[in-house]
Write an enzyme that holds these catalytic residues in place. Structure first.
Site, PDB file in Angstrom:
ATOM      1  N   GLN A 146       0.826  -1.202   0.000  1.00  0.00           N
ATOM      2  CA  GLN A 146       0.000   0.000   0.000  1.00  0.00           C
ATOM      3  C   GLN A 146       0.865   1.259   0.000  1.00  0.00           C
ATOM      4  O   GLN A 146       2.072   1.199   0.225  1.00  0.00           O
ATOM      5  CB  GLN A 146      -0.897   0.001   1.248  1.00  0.00           C
ATOM      6  CG  GLN A 146      -0.114  -0.150   2.563  1.00  0.00           C
ATOM      7  CD  GLN A 146      -0.946  -0.695   3.715  1.00  0.00           C
ATOM      8  OE1 GLN A 146      -2.148  -0.508   3.766  1.00  0.00           O
ATOM      9  NE2 GLN A 146      -0.290  -1.378   4.649  1.00  0.00           N
ATOM     10  N   TYR A 175     -10.505   6.289  19.130  1.00  0.00           N
ATOM     11  CA  TYR A 175     -10.590   5.116  18.258  1.00  0.00           C
ATOM     12  C   TYR A 175     -10.065   3.886  18.998  1.00  0.00           C
ATOM     13  O   TYR A 175     -10.716   2.837  19.052  1.00  0.00           O
ATOM     14  CB  TYR A 175      -9.776   5.347  16.976  1.00  0.00           C
ATOM     15  CG  TYR A 175      -9.712   4.146  16.051  1.00  0.00           C
ATOM     16  CD1 TYR A 175     -10.565   4.052  14.952  1.00  0.00           C
ATOM     17  CD2 TYR A 175      -8.809   3.095  16.276  1.00  0.00           C
ATOM     18  CE1 TYR A 175     -10.532   2.954  14.110  1.00  0.00           C
ATOM     19  CE2 TYR A 175      -8.768   1.993  15.447  1.00  0.00           C
ATOM     20  CZ  TYR A 175      -9.627   1.925  14.359  1.00  0.00           C
ATOM     21  OH  TYR A 175      -9.582   0.829  13.530  1.00  0.00           O
ATOM     22  N   ASP A 199      -0.170   0.629  13.550  1.00  0.00           N
ATOM     23  CA  ASP A 199       0.186   1.911  14.176  1.00  0.00           C
ATOM     24  C   ASP A 199       0.586   1.739  15.626  1.00  0.00           C
ATOM     25  O   ASP A 199       1.142   2.653  16.234  1.00  0.00           O
ATOM     26  CB  ASP A 199      -0.970   2.909  14.033  1.00  0.00           C
ATOM     27  CG  ASP A 199      -2.278   2.360  14.591  1.00  0.00           C
ATOM     28  OD1 ASP A 199      -2.345   2.099  15.807  1.00  0.00           O
ATOM     29  OD2 ASP A 199      -3.231   2.170  13.811  1.00  0.00           O
ATOM     30  N   GLU A 218       0.755  -8.153  11.983  1.00  0.00           N
ATOM     31  CA  GLU A 218       0.685  -7.043  11.014  1.00  0.00           C
ATOM     32  C   GLU A 218       1.480  -7.455   9.781  1.00  0.00           C
ATOM     33  O   GLU A 218       2.611  -7.893   9.871  1.00  0.00           O
ATOM     34  CB  GLU A 218       1.254  -5.777  11.658  1.00  0.00           C
ATOM     35  CG  GLU A 218       1.602  -4.647  10.710  1.00  0.00           C
ATOM     36  CD  GLU A 218       0.391  -4.073   9.957  1.00  0.00           C
ATOM     37  OE1 GLU A 218      -0.619  -3.759  10.598  1.00  0.00           O
ATOM     38  OE2 GLU A 218       0.483  -3.976   8.706  1.00  0.00           O
ATOM     39  N   ASP A 253       1.005 -12.152   7.174  1.00  0.00           N
ATOM     40  CA  ASP A 253      -0.403 -12.142   6.786  1.00  0.00           C
ATOM     41  C   ASP A 253      -1.178 -12.865   7.890  1.00  0.00           C
ATOM     42  O   ASP A 253      -0.794 -13.961   8.307  1.00  0.00           O
ATOM     43  CB  ASP A 253      -0.526 -12.898   5.452  1.00  0.00           C
ATOM     44  CG  ASP A 253      -1.937 -12.886   4.900  1.00  0.00           C
ATOM     45  OD1 ASP A 253      -2.882 -12.565   5.636  1.00  0.00           O
ATOM     46  OD2 ASP A 253      -2.080 -13.208   3.712  1.00  0.00           O
ATOM     47  N   ASP A 274      -8.197  -4.964  13.612  1.00  0.00           N
ATOM     48  CA  ASP A 274      -7.901  -3.575  13.241  1.00  0.00           C
ATOM     49  C   ASP A 274      -7.324  -3.528  11.827  1.00  0.00           C
ATOM     50  O   ASP A 274      -6.503  -2.671  11.501  1.00  0.00           O
ATOM     51  CB  ASP A 274      -6.912  -2.974  14.258  1.00  0.00           C
ATOM     52  CG  ASP A 274      -6.765  -1.476  14.095  1.00  0.00           C
ATOM     53  OD1 ASP A 274      -7.755  -0.815  13.725  1.00  0.00           O
ATOM     54  OD2 ASP A 274      -5.648  -0.965  14.338  1.00  0.00           O
ATOM     55  N   TYR A 349     -11.449  11.947  11.953  1.00  0.00           N
ATOM     56  CA  TYR A 349     -12.241  11.320  10.886  1.00  0.00           C
ATOM     57  C   TYR A 349     -13.226  12.270  10.219  1.00  0.00           C
ATOM     58  O   TYR A 349     -13.662  12.035   9.104  1.00  0.00           O
ATOM     59  CB  TYR A 349     -13.020  10.108  11.423  1.00  0.00           C
ATOM     60  CG  TYR A 349     -12.205   8.839  11.538  1.00  0.00           C
ATOM     61  CD1 TYR A 349     -10.817   8.856  11.531  1.00  0.00           C
ATOM     62  CD2 TYR A 349     -12.835   7.607  11.646  1.00  0.00           C
ATOM     63  CE1 TYR A 349     -10.084   7.683  11.644  1.00  0.00           C
ATOM     64  CE2 TYR A 349     -12.111   6.422  11.750  1.00  0.00           C
ATOM     65  CZ  TYR A 349     -10.743   6.476  11.756  1.00  0.00           C
ATOM     66  OH  TYR A 349     -10.027   5.315  11.868  1.00  0.00           O
ATOM     67  N   GLU A 351     -16.211  12.367  10.718  1.00  0.00           N
ATOM     68  CA  GLU A 351     -17.493  11.665  10.575  1.00  0.00           C
ATOM     69  C   GLU A 351     -17.586  10.664  11.725  1.00  0.00           C
ATOM     70  O   GLU A 351     -16.569  10.200  12.229  1.00  0.00           O
ATOM     71  CB  GLU A 351     -17.612  10.960   9.217  1.00  0.00           C
ATOM     72  CG  GLU A 351     -16.554   9.923   8.925  1.00  0.00           C
ATOM     73  CD  GLU A 351     -16.557   9.467   7.467  1.00  0.00           C
ATOM     74  OE1 GLU A 351     -17.601   9.540   6.810  1.00  0.00           O
ATOM     75  OE2 GLU A 351     -15.482   9.026   6.991  1.00  0.00           O
TER      76      GLU A 351
END
Lengths: 365, 365
Positions: A146, A175, A199, A218, A253, A274, A349, A351
């Site tokens: 990514q 969060y 994170d 992760e 993975d 997450d 966010y 939102e």
């Protein structure tokens, strides 16, 4: 590289517009600037006048006969934005003289900056335009999985953005608390599995609560590396080592790891999903997002103790269709589950966000 | 009335652009749509091509030689937005063929809707562009003091907007809690004075806590009328009557009321200043915003018991200069005061907000 500033000024009239009168009234303002004019007159659809200036900036004056007058000015930002504001002020004054009480609304949006080195526009999950107060690109790399950006916001601190999606800012403890069960859980001496979470926020907060063991899986080492360095308000020192007294981070993975644990009958008190909203697993088995999500859920239920809890983030509260589809998946797992949800305001966010708690229904009663 | 949709598509190139090649590559796409072309070539500043279609829509293709290609399409929204998206898709594909690895960033913002009956763009206090999920204009009136709008947001519920400033949404209990001291105060049997607060949120929350007497002084009856009807999640039934067992609402300018109370030596345990950021008092004495704010503060301190507390909202956290100026005013009151501040996330604000607690320094020690 010089960015372009795109300014707008809109007038809504309470009656149909005398296009020709508005056009003739505003024309001198552009001409005074020494701009070259091109006019298109549709007869039925009003006017478009384009004004081009020697320095490369240009303006559009679009007059719709049903009573809409829209002005656009685009200029490179080595010009002073003040000049454009002055031009728009003159247009606004003139329009008030021309249309007087017929103006129902005047709207001047903050100028949009286009092609800047710092991109401040990160639309919400429900597709709305929002401008962030970004003042620095802290990190910007392509990993195998990514695009990873960490951008500095004046009010939110550093923000992690994965492939264009705002993931988490240093301001967003809300969060992390929500996806840990909003302070209602006792993590002491518990076995916890975190899927994703690169994170380090969840890991950092849970480790403080003296769990027995936290395993975090992760896939993307580069997310961990970026966050360890630039999201320290979120992850503290927990990512400085991939192993601690009560935690381990696996760079893998999560699908094969979950399968291994399921086979070994290793069980957890809490599984916290997450993962990013759009899956980036390398596993070839999933042929749709929903099937992938269901596979994760099924595997997670297999490693969840009978009285364990599964936490995950859902989606923004406005995407009701996606939320309903997700909840439908919960009825299609290998074992019956129940769920509750909570709506939380995550500062960066812009939102409201839905978080889920899922647990196995007791089948022994 | 038909609104216009303004769509943008931007390309940042990693090298200077071959303006002529980009122009010639994209030109056929617009021509295929039957659009009429006008070209301006600056030599030094690149190209502007304007394309006009028979139905009244038009496009700008601006190619800056330093490597920026900006596309704008404006069309009336009785056209399908899908057509525009298709046009932009074609341009994006062609650009990828033309410039290949030279494209550093492609950015397509959510289309801006201009001149719609429902205005969704309410910039933040620090001047950023944000689009709200407004789907209904619930109330829109001019009072003697201000424009009063109540708009419905899908996620935040009804939002009160006074003269263009987002004041409070039904989602914003966090605001009311912050301006009441964040749950750390005991209002039982206390005397409370609220300045402004026409949405009724503070009054509603304090009345629940069994105070001795709450007096709210709001200048604008129409704000109260609008909120009583459309902000009931915020105010409950508290505005149904201007007098209750333990509260009264005075429809008055707060300045003369404060002066009267000061003269009468009437004292309060709490003074909560919930006035709008831009003053709308009718009192002729203030000749600047800061002097007005200081007058309010001085008068409030006069009616505050020695161990009383004064709460108020400050500003968004990014407007550091305005916050500093406000804090400077606190050093210029008739009596010495101390203050603390707290940063709070108010859901509908899209920016973090600073709240102040102010109290009189004890002079007897």
């Amino acid at each position: 590289m010089a960015a372009a500033r795109h300014s707008t000024l809109d007038f809504m009239l309470s009656a149909t517009a005398d296009c020709s009168a508005v056009f003739k009234g505003l024309q001198p303002i552009f001409q005074e600037q020494g701009m070259t004019e091109t006019i298109h007159n549709w007869e039925d659809h009003g006017y478009l006048a384009t004004y081009v200036s020697k320095n490369g900036s240009f303006a559009n004056l679009r007059i719709y006969p049903h009573g809409l007058v829209l002005v656009d000015v685009q200029s490179c930002n080595d010009l002073s934005g003040g000049d454009v504001e002055q031009l728009l002020n003159k247009i606004e004054e003139r329009m008030k003289e021309l249309c007087h009480r017929n103006i129902k609304r005047v709207k001047r949006l903050p100028a949009i900056v286009r092609g800047d080195a710092i991109d401040k526009y990160w639309p919400t999950a429900d597709g709305r335009l929002v401008e962030y107060d970004i003042d620095e690109v802290v990190y910007d790399e392509e990993s195998a999985y990514q695009n990873i950006k960490i951008l500095h916001s004046k009010q939110f601190g550093n923000i992690l953005i994965l492939s264009g999606d705002v993931n988490l800012a240093e301001s967003d403890l809300a969060y992390t608390q929500a996806i840990m069960g909003s302070g209602k859980e006792d993590y002491k001496d518990k076995e916890v599995l975190i899927l994703g979470g690169g994170d380090g926020g969840i890991l950092y907060e849970i480790v403080k609560l003296k769990p027995k063991m936290v395993t975090m899986v992760e896939i993307d080492q580069m997310v961990i590396d970026g966050c360890r360095k630039y999201m320290r308000k979120t992850c503290g020192d927990v990512l400085d080592n991939l192993k601690g007294e009560c935690y381990q981070v696996l760079i893998e993975d999560c699908i094969p790891v979950l399968k291994r644990y399921a086979k070994e009958e290793r069980m957890f008190d809490y599984v916290i999903n997450d993962l990013t909203a759009v899956p980036i697993s390398t596993s070839p088995e999933e042929d749709s997002t929903w099937e992938f999500l269901r596979m994760i859920l099924d595997l997670s239920m297999k490693v969840l103790k009978p009285d364990g809890k599964y936490f995950t983030q859902g989606n923004c509260v406005n995407l009701t269709e996606a939320l309903t589809l997700y909840e439908e998946q919960l009825g299609r797992l290998y074992c019956p589950v129940a769920f509750s949800k909570e709506v939380v305001c995550v500062p960066s966010y812009m939102e409201l966000w839905v978080f889920y708690t899922i647990w196995k229904k007791r089948t022994d009663v």
